[in-house]
Motif scaffolding. Structure first.
Motif, PDB file in Angstrom:
ATOM      1  N   CYS A  72       0.836  -1.205   0.000  1.00  0.00           N
ATOM      2  CA  CYS A  72       0.000   0.000   0.000  1.00  0.00           C
ATOM      3  C   CYS A  72       0.866   1.249   0.000  1.00  0.00           C
ATOM      4  CB  CYS A  72      -0.925  -0.004   1.209  1.00  0.00           C
ATOM      5  SG  CYS A  72      -2.204  -1.282   1.183  1.00  0.00           S
ATOM      6  N   ASP A  73       1.931   1.243   0.821  1.00  0.00           N
ATOM      7  CA  ASP A  73       2.850   2.384   0.857  1.00  0.00           C
ATOM      8  C   ASP A  73       3.452   2.640  -0.524  1.00  0.00           C
ATOM      9  OD1 ASP A  73       2.390   2.692   3.564  1.00  0.00           O
ATOM     10  OD2 ASP A  73       4.257   1.726   4.187  1.00  0.00           O
ATOM     11  N   ALA A  74       3.812   1.570  -1.208  1.00  0.00           N
ATOM     12  CA  ALA A  74       4.421   1.712  -2.534  1.00  0.00           C
ATOM     13  C   ALA A  74       3.451   2.346  -3.527  1.00  0.00           C
ATOM     14  CB  ALA A  74       4.884   0.353  -3.042  1.00  0.00           C
ATOM     15  N   SER A  75       2.155   2.070  -3.361  1.00  0.00           N
ATOM     16  CA  SER A  75       1.164   2.643  -4.283  1.00  0.00           C
ATOM     17  C   SER A  75       1.017   4.147  -4.087  1.00  0.00           C
ATOM     18  CB  SER A  75      -0.198   1.967  -4.088  1.00  0.00           C
ATOM     19  OG  SER A  75      -0.849   2.442  -2.921  1.00  0.00           O
ATOM     20  N   LEU A  76       1.495   4.654  -2.943  1.00  0.00           N
ATOM     21  CA  LEU A  76       1.390   6.079  -2.638  1.00  0.00           C
ATOM     22  C   LEU A  76       2.709   6.828  -2.848  1.00  0.00           C
ATOM     23  CD1 LEU A  76      -0.708   5.805   0.643  1.00  0.00           C
ATOM     24  CD2 LEU A  76      -1.524   6.604  -1.585  1.00  0.00           C
ATOM     25  N   LYS A  77       3.688   6.143  -3.380  1.00  0.00           N
ATOM     26  CA  LYS A  77       4.996   6.764  -3.577  1.00  0.00           C
ATOM     27  C   LYS A  77       4.867   7.987  -4.479  1.00  0.00           C
ATOM     28  CE  LYS A  77       9.756   5.709  -4.925  1.00  0.00           C
ATOM     29  NZ  LYS A  77      10.683   4.675  -5.464  1.00  0.00           N
ATOM     30  N   ASN A  78       5.515   9.078  -4.046  1.00  0.00           N
ATOM     31  CA  ASN A  78       5.530  10.345  -4.782  1.00  0.00           C
ATOM     32  C   ASN A  78       4.157  11.017  -4.851  1.00  0.00           C
ATOM     33  OD1 ASN A  78       8.307  10.000  -5.383  1.00  0.00           O
ATOM     34  ND2 ASN A  78       7.785   8.744  -7.170  1.00  0.00           N
ATOM     35  N   LYS A  79       3.245  10.639  -3.964  1.00  0.00           N
ATOM     36  CA  LYS A  79       1.934  11.266  -3.911  1.00  0.00           C
ATOM     37  C   LYS A  79       1.809  12.118  -2.648  1.00  0.00           C
ATOM     38  CE  LYS A  79      -0.550   7.905  -6.747  1.00  0.00           C
ATOM     39  NZ  LYS A  79      -1.769   7.085  -6.880  1.00  0.00           N
ATOM     40  N   ASP A  80       0.858  13.018  -2.644  1.00  0.00           N
ATOM     41  CA  ASP A  80       0.590  13.886  -1.505  1.00  0.00           C
ATOM     42  C   ASP A  80      -0.028  13.059  -0.384  1.00  0.00           C
ATOM     43  OD1 ASP A  80      -0.142  15.789   0.320  1.00  0.00           O
ATOM     44  OD2 ASP A  80      -1.548  16.841  -0.993  1.00  0.00           O
ATOM     45  N   LEU A  81       0.713  12.798   0.667  1.00  0.00           N
ATOM     46  CA  LEU A  81       0.249  11.917   1.735  1.00  0.00           C
ATOM     47  C   LEU A  81      -0.733  12.595   2.679  1.00  0.00           C
ATOM     48  CD1 LEU A  81       3.485   9.910   2.564  1.00  0.00           C
ATOM     49  CD2 LEU A  81       1.659   9.394   0.938  1.00  0.00           C
ATOM     50  N   ASP A  82      -0.981  13.881   2.503  1.00  0.00           N
ATOM     51  CA  ASP A  82      -2.017  14.564   3.276  1.00  0.00           C
ATOM     52  C   ASP A  82      -3.383  14.466   2.592  1.00  0.00           C
ATOM     53  OD1 ASP A  82      -0.354  15.421   5.367  1.00  0.00           O
ATOM     54  OD2 ASP A  82       0.336  17.121   4.184  1.00  0.00           O
ATOM     55  N   GLN A  83      -3.402  13.927   1.387  1.00  0.00           N
ATOM     56  CA  GLN A  83      -4.633  13.720   0.629  1.00  0.00           C
ATOM     57  C   GLN A  83      -5.178  12.318   0.945  1.00  0.00           C
ATOM     58  OE1 GLN A  83      -6.539  15.206  -1.982  1.00  0.00           O
ATOM     59  NE2 GLN A  83      -7.723  13.307  -1.969  1.00  0.00           N
ATOM     60  N   LYS A 100      -3.626  -0.345  -6.017  1.00  0.00           N
ATOM     61  CA  LYS A 100      -3.761   0.920  -6.732  1.00  0.00           C
ATOM     62  C   LYS A 100      -4.370   1.953  -5.802  1.00  0.00           C
ATOM     63  CE  LYS A 100      -6.017   3.022 -10.765  1.00  0.00           C
ATOM     64  NZ  LYS A 100      -6.926   2.778 -11.916  1.00  0.00           N
ATOM     65  N   SER A 101      -3.860   3.171  -5.827  1.00  0.00           N
ATOM     66  CA  SER A 101      -4.405   4.249  -5.008  1.00  0.00           C
ATOM     67  C   SER A 101      -5.014   5.322  -5.899  1.00  0.00           C
ATOM     68  CB  SER A 101      -3.313   4.863  -4.128  1.00  0.00           C
ATOM     69  OG  SER A 101      -2.246   5.367  -4.901  1.00  0.00           O
ATOM     70  N   THR A 102      -6.191   5.803  -5.490  1.00  0.00           N
ATOM     71  CA  THR A 102      -6.919   6.822  -6.236  1.00  0.00           C
ATOM     72  C   THR A 102      -7.398   7.896  -5.260  1.00  0.00           C
ATOM     73  OG1 THR A 102      -7.734   5.108  -7.749  1.00  0.00           O
ATOM     74  CG2 THR A 102      -8.827   7.257  -7.817  1.00  0.00           C
ATOM     75  N   PRO A 103      -7.163   9.178  -5.548  1.00  0.00           N
ATOM     76  CA  PRO A 103      -7.617  10.225  -4.624  1.00  0.00           C
ATOM     77  C   PRO A 103      -9.133  10.195  -4.433  1.00  0.00           C
ATOM     78  CG  PRO A 103      -6.102  11.122  -6.264  1.00  0.00           C
ATOM     79  CD  PRO A 103      -6.447   9.739  -6.714  1.00  0.00           C
ATOM     80  N   VAL A 104      -9.575  10.471  -3.198  1.00  0.00           N
ATOM     81  CA  VAL A 104     -10.999  10.596  -2.885  1.00  0.00           C
ATOM     82  C   VAL A 104     -11.200  11.900  -2.129  1.00  0.00           C
ATOM     83  CG1 VAL A 104     -11.487   8.126  -2.866  1.00  0.00           C
ATOM     84  CG2 VAL A 104     -10.722   9.258  -0.767  1.00  0.00           C
ATOM     85  N   PRO A 105     -12.414  12.418  -2.103  1.00  0.00           N
ATOM     86  CA  PRO A 105     -12.660  13.689  -1.410  1.00  0.00           C
ATOM     87  C   PRO A 105     -12.418  13.573   0.095  1.00  0.00           C
ATOM     88  CG  PRO A 105     -14.466  13.147  -2.905  1.00  0.00           C
ATOM     89  CD  PRO A 105     -13.611  11.924  -2.812  1.00  0.00           C
ATOM     90  N   LYS A 106     -12.001  14.678   0.683  1.00  0.00           N
ATOM     91  CA  LYS A 106     -11.924  14.740   2.134  1.00  0.00           C
ATOM     92  C   LYS A 106     -13.330  14.736   2.705  1.00  0.00           C
ATOM     93  CE  LYS A 106      -7.440  16.994   2.676  1.00  0.00           C
ATOM     94  NZ  LYS A 106      -6.671  18.045   3.383  1.00  0.00           N
ATOM     95  N   LEU A 107     -13.471  14.195   3.922  1.00  0.00           N
ATOM     96  CA  LEU A 107     -14.777  14.134   4.562  1.00  0.00           C
ATOM     97  C   LEU A 107     -15.071  15.437   5.294  1.00  0.00           C
ATOM     98  CD1 LEU A 107     -14.500  10.531   6.008  1.00  0.00           C
ATOM     99  CD2 LEU A 107     -15.672  11.243   3.932  1.00  0.00           C
TER     100      LEU A 107
END
Length: 262
Positions: A72-83, A100-107
């Motif tokens: 899971c960590d690898a799927s987020l590499k080079n991505k904004d981890l606050d998102q 696979k990681s896909t951005p979702v809206p903040k709650l």
């Protein structure tokens, strides 16, 4: 479909959300007492392991908490981890795992993903999201291996959505519409992308797993914490306009409303 080469894979999705999860004690306690930004990752391991056994597939050694967290960590590499992200985990019969990681809206209420499960719907001022419109399917769905385990074979859910006029493709968390599936004996099961509960005598009541619904990881948490209880729900007892509780491991808990057909 060949018995040796099934045309489907097992899947499970969960939320990555530092703001909502890194300090959540209920999540930490279920992650080997380690803080984690992944929602109930250990439950996802359990769910995929159980599903693999149900399908008579070998359980890969990589399907362990530490290994899966690394994937899971690898799927987020080079991505904004606050998102926040939707993390989609796919397991093949051969034991191959892809993430696979896909951005979702903040709650709107990121500090409590399950506030909706604790509120009286008649005084739900803490919830600013509009309720999800849920339509009762026009035909029953037969429970099967593919309703009681989550796989890439999603035809029954897509057909149910089409019957009530909801797009079957491009379904992502946060979609404003959903459809409630039920058996031929009239027992409610779940919606097309969420487990469900109904308010009965002051408590949220969810269908038994034995009806053929998915054993969602959020459903497991809410049952363990006593926020929902299991019971039989008949569609003949449902009322248009009643408030529903919908939940999965990407959105947390959301309120919904039973609507007339589109």
């Amino acid at each position: 479909m060949s018995g040796d080469k099934p045309d489907y894979q097992l899947i499970s999705s969960l939320r990555y959300d530092k703001e909502a999860l890194i300090s959540a004690q209920w999540n930490t306690s279920r992650n080997g007492d380690r803080q984690s930004a992944y929602l109930l990752l250990s439950y996802t391991v359990d769910r995929l392991t159980t599903a693999a056994k149900v399908h008579s597939w070998a359980v890969p050694v990589e399907l362990a908490l530490d290994s899966l967290e690394s994937r899971c960590d690898a799927s987020l590499k080079n991505k904004d981890l606050d998102q926040p992200y939707k993390i989609r985990i796919v397991l093949s019969r051969q034991g191959e795992i892809s993430v696979k990681s896909t951005p979702v809206p903040k709650l709107n209420n990121p500090k409590d993903l399950f506030v909706a499960a604790a509120l009286n719907p008649s005084s739900s001022s803490l919830i600013s999201e509009a309720p999800i419109s849920v339509y009762l399917d026009t035909e029953p769905t037969s429970p099967s291996l593919f309703t009681s385990t989550k796989t890439t074979r999603r035809e029954v859910y897509n057909l149910a959505r089409i019957r009530v006029g909801i797009p079957a493709i491009g379904v992502e968390p946060g979609t404003p519409n959903d459809v409630l599936l039920y058996r031929s004996d009239g027992r409610a099961m779940e919606t097309s992308i969420r487990n469900i509960a109904f308010l009965r005598e002051g408590r949220w009541v969810t269908p038994f797993l034995q009806v053929g619904c998915l054993p969602g990881v959020t459903r497991r948490l809410l049952v363990e914490e006593g926020k929902i209880v299991e019971s039989e729900i008949l569609i003949t007892d449902l009322k248009v306009g009643e408030t529903l509780l919908l939940f999965n491991a990407v959105e947390g808990a959301r309120l919904g409303k039973l609507c007339t057909s589109n």
